[in-house]
Design a protein around this motif. Structure first.
Motif, short mmCIF file in Angstrom:
data_model
loop_
_atom_site.label_atom_id
_atom_site.label_comp_id
_atom_site.label_asym_id
_atom_site.label_seq_id
_atom_site.Cartn_x
_atom_site.Cartn_y
_atom_site.Cartn_z
N ALA A 1 0.86 -1.19 0.00
CA ALA A 1 0.00 0.00 0.00
C ALA A 1 0.89 1.23 0.00
O ALA A 1 2.09 1.13 0.33
CB ALA A 1 -0.91 -0.01 1.23
N PRO A 2 0.37 2.40 -0.39
CA PRO A 2 1.20 3.62 -0.40
C PRO A 2 1.93 3.79 0.93
O PRO A 2 1.35 3.66 2.01
CB PRO A 2 0.18 4.73 -0.63
N ARG A 3 3.21 4.13 0.82
CA ARG A 3 4.06 4.15 2.02
C ARG A 3 5.21 5.12 1.82
O ARG A 3 5.76 5.23 0.73
CB ARG A 3 4.62 2.73 2.26
N MET A 4 5.59 5.83 2.90
CA MET A 4 6.75 6.71 2.85
C MET A 4 8.00 5.89 3.14
O MET A 4 8.02 5.06 4.05
CB MET A 4 6.62 7.83 3.88
N LEU A 5 9.02 6.11 2.35
CA LEU A 5 10.28 5.39 2.53
C LEU A 5 11.13 6.12 3.55
O LEU A 5 11.35 7.33 3.44
CB LEU A 5 11.03 5.30 1.19
N SER A 6 11.61 5.39 4.54
CA SER A 6 12.45 5.96 5.59
C SER A 6 13.91 5.58 5.37
O SER A 6 14.20 4.42 5.04
CB SER A 6 11.97 5.44 6.95
N GLY B 1 18.91 -6.10 2.01
CA GLY B 1 19.29 -6.50 3.35
C GLY B 1 18.08 -6.57 4.26
O GLY B 1 17.03 -6.00 3.98
N ARG B 2 18.24 -7.30 5.34
CA ARG B 2 17.13 -7.44 6.29
C ARG B 2 17.66 -7.64 7.69
O ARG B 2 18.60 -8.41 7.91
CB ARG B 2 16.22 -8.60 5.88
N ASP B 3 17.06 -6.93 8.64
CA ASP B 3 17.41 -7.06 10.04
C ASP B 3 16.10 -7.18 10.82
O ASP B 3 15.48 -6.19 11.17
CB ASP B 3 18.22 -5.85 10.51
N GLY B 4 15.70 -8.42 11.08
CA GLY B 4 14.43 -8.65 11.74
C GLY B 4 13.28 -8.20 10.86
O GLY B 4 13.14 -8.63 9.72
N ASP B 5 12.48 -7.27 11.37
CA ASP B 5 11.32 -6.78 10.62
C ASP B 5 11.70 -5.61 9.72
O ASP B 5 10.88 -5.16 8.91
CB ASP B 5 10.22 -6.33 11.59
N VAL C 1 15.22 1.36 -4.38
CA VAL C 1 14.18 1.80 -5.30
C VAL C 1 14.80 2.13 -6.66
O VAL C 1 14.29 1.71 -7.70
CB VAL C 1 13.43 3.02 -4.74
N THR C 2 15.88 2.89 -6.64
CA THR C 2 16.68 3.19 -7.83
C THR C 2 18.13 3.01 -7.46
O THR C 2 18.46 2.70 -6.30
CB THR C 2 16.43 4.62 -8.33
N ARG C 3 19.02 3.22 -8.43
CA ARG C 3 20.44 3.02 -8.16
C ARG C 3 20.96 3.89 -7.02
O ARG C 3 21.87 3.49 -6.29
CB ARG C 3 21.25 3.29 -9.43
N ASP C 4 20.40 5.09 -6.90
CA ASP C 4 20.90 6.01 -5.89
C ASP C 4 19.88 6.30 -4.79
O ASP C 4 19.99 7.29 -4.07
CB ASP C 4 21.33 7.32 -6.54
N LEU C 5 18.89 5.43 -4.65
CA LEU C 5 17.87 5.64 -3.62
C LEU C 5 17.54 4.33 -2.94
O LEU C 5 17.06 3.39 -3.56
CB LEU C 5 16.60 6.24 -4.23
N ASP C 6 17.81 4.27 -1.62
CA ASP C 6 17.40 3.10 -0.85
C ASP C 6 16.94 3.57 0.53
O ASP C 6 17.16 4.72 0.92
CB ASP C 6 18.53 2.08 -0.74
N GLY C 7 16.31 2.68 1.24
CA GLY C 7 15.79 3.01 2.56
C GLY C 7 15.28 1.77 3.25
O GLY C 7 15.51 0.64 2.79
N VAL C 8 14.56 1.97 4.35
CA VAL C 8 14.11 0.85 5.17
C VAL C 8 12.58 0.85 5.24
O VAL C 8 11.96 1.90 5.42
CB VAL C 8 14.70 0.94 6.60
N LEU C 9 12.00 -0.35 5.08
CA LEU C 9 10.56 -0.53 5.20
C LEU C 9 10.28 -1.71 6.15
O LEU C 9 11.07 -2.67 6.18
CB LEU C 9 9.93 -0.84 3.84
N PRO C 10 9.18 -1.67 6.88
CA PRO C 10 8.80 -2.85 7.68
C PRO C 10 8.42 -4.00 6.76
O PRO C 10 7.80 -3.79 5.70
CB PRO C 10 7.57 -2.35 8.46
#
Length: 215
Positions: free
Chosen positions: A164-169, A185-189, A195-204
């Protein structure tokens, strides 16, 4: 209504069950048909025709995220499947499949094998012209190796679909339902996604569908 190919490689009983499920759609029983197709998928996973049916059923409920998951599952097999191509257009129009991977060259495994065979025949005919024959031989080797190499590369990528629509942290990047991200990568939850070559973040993890985990 829709027109999809019947499942490939299955028994006659499997084909008849697929037809019976298709008939349920004509009677307006989409949910029952979806359940029947899902049972067939459990017995014969990887069939693009079944994945296309299940993606279509998801779109009947306006669920582009689940439709994207089924498209990814079906697309992992052969390129250029007409059933998947048909439903993919509808999912994209609805805003799904953003970031979905594409193939460098949309040839099937059979077409790659035929190309390699033809090039090898040409090598034999061109032996008197050694330099040309050597170049054609390289092309034949590339054609023969392309499908298994590309398949191995695609299988090595861990993809997920935003539910569902979500803000990337961290940051304020909006991800839409049905958007495809790569898991790095994953650390627990907490799942780190690219998302792109120069954009990543953490999602539950609870905000993502993982296409190749259990349904």
């Amino acid at each position: 209504m829709f027109a999809f190919a019947l499942p490939r490689g299955g028994s006659s009983a499997t084909v008849e069950r697929a037809r019976a499920a298709d008939a349920l759609v004509a009677q307006g029983h989409v949910d029952e048909a979806q359940t029947a197709w899902a049972h067939l998928w459990d017995e014969q996973p990887g069939d693009a025709a079944l994945a296309a049916r299940l993606a279509w059923a998801a779109m009947q409920h306006d669920d582009r995220a689940v439709a994207t998951v089924w498209w990814l599952r079906g697309d992992r097999a052969e390129a250029r499947d007409p059933a998947l191509a048909s439903i993919a257009s509808r999912v994209r129009e609805a805003g799904g499949m953003v970031g979905a991977p594409s193939r460098a060259l949309p040839l099937t495994s059979t077409e790659w094998a035929c190309l390699a065979f033809v090039l090898m025949v040409c090598v034999g005919l061109l032996l008197p012209r050694r330099r040309v024959a050597a170049l054609v031989l390289i092309g034949a080797l590339v054609a023969g190796a392309w499908w298994p190499v590309e398949s191995a590369w695609r299988a090595s990528r861990v993809l997920a679909v935003v539910r569902a629509p979500r803000m990337l942290s961290p940051g304020d990047v909006q991800l839409d339902a049905g958007q495809v991200v790569e898991v790095i990568g994953r650390d627990g939850d907490d799942v780190r996604v690219r998302v792109t070559r120069d954009l990543d973040g953490v999602l539950p993890a609870s905000t993502l569908w993982f296409p190749w985990s259990a349904r």
